[in-house]
Enzyme design. Structure first.
Site, PDB file in Angstrom:
ATOM      1  CG  ASP A 169      25.833  96.885 -10.026  1.00  0.00           C
ATOM      2  OD1 ASP A 169      26.996  97.194 -10.340  1.00  0.00           O
ATOM      3  OD2 ASP A 169      25.134  97.567  -9.250  1.00  0.00           O
ATOM      4  CD  GLU A 193      30.128  98.267 -12.105  1.00  0.00           C
ATOM      5  OE1 GLU A 193      30.569  98.597 -10.994  1.00  0.00           O
ATOM      6  OE2 GLU A 193      29.072  98.714 -12.577  1.00  0.00           O
ATOM      7  CG  ASP A 245      22.379  98.190  -6.314  1.00  0.00           C
ATOM      8  OD1 ASP A 245      23.601  98.287  -6.111  1.00  0.00           O
ATOM      9  OD2 ASP A 245      21.522  98.792  -5.647  1.00  0.00           O
TER      10      ASP A 245
END
Length: 207
Positions: free
Chosen positions: A7, A68, A141
């Site tokens: 992330d 991501e 996160d």
């Protein structure tokens, strides 16, 4: 399959490693956050992220890396930092020959919770349940990184089949209509049905 989920973020870069296959219980191998000081120079922060990523790759040797996909937001400065951290993660994986996949936030949410509009708390709760953890990973996160890894494990088989189908379709010279098994076509041969050709061949001269 062992997947490292990332992330991306310039201040906090969530990382999580999940192992397993689609349709079976998954196992969390590790989870954490790579942090950089906000008062450091940009170059130094990116180097810190690279070193952190390299440590995770060295320690866990993932088969795939799932990152991501970055989308434009109102805060351009935040988006730039996220994109830079994402690029570092992809670079580290590519340098080792590890396949990298990008998943959108809505894809990850839908895969983990069933809804592409799920809140972060819902994602954390489902990650906790799916990986049989005692509590949701902190900060968010870290939970998002695990969700990325889970998403990739579940989506990889379908994506591989799609890629194979596309590759087969694009093969140069491939015929769109394949003859039946055991039947070969001779270039220039008549398209007259075989039965008709045979009847004419066997018909002798009229007495």
């Amino acid at each position: 399959m062992r997947v490292l989920g990332v992330d991306p973020g310039l201040t906090r870069c969530g990382v999580g490693v999940v192992e397993g296959v689609a349709g079976r219980p998954l196992t969390m191998i590790g989870v954490g956050v790579v942090r950089t000081p906000t008062d450091a120079e940009l170059g130094d922060r990116l180097v810190a992220i690279e070193r952190g990523m390299e440590q995770w790759l060295d320690e866990h040797s993932p088969d795939h890396v799932a990152v991501e996909r970055v989308f434009a937001q109102h805060n351009v400065r935040t988006v730039m930092g996220t994109a830079q951290a994402s690029a570092v993660a992809m670079l580290c994986a590519a340098r080792r020959g590890i396949p990298v996949a990008l998943h959108t936030p809505s894809e990850v949410k839908a895969a983990v919770t069933g809804s592409g509009r799920a809140e972060k708390a819902q994602v954390g709760a489902m990650v906790t349940r799916l990986l049989r953890l005692d509590a949701p990973p902190k900060p968010a996160d870290a939970a998002d990184a695990l969700a990325l890894a889970i998403c990739h494990i579940w989506r990889a088989p379908a994506q591989n089949r799609l890629q194979q189908a596309v590759a087969a379709h694009r093969t140069p010279g491939a015929s769109r209509t394949q003859p039946a098994p055991g039947i070969s076509r001779t270039p220039g041969a008549s398209r007259t049905p075989a039965a008709s050709r045979t009847s004419r061949t066997l018909k002798g001269p009229t007495a």
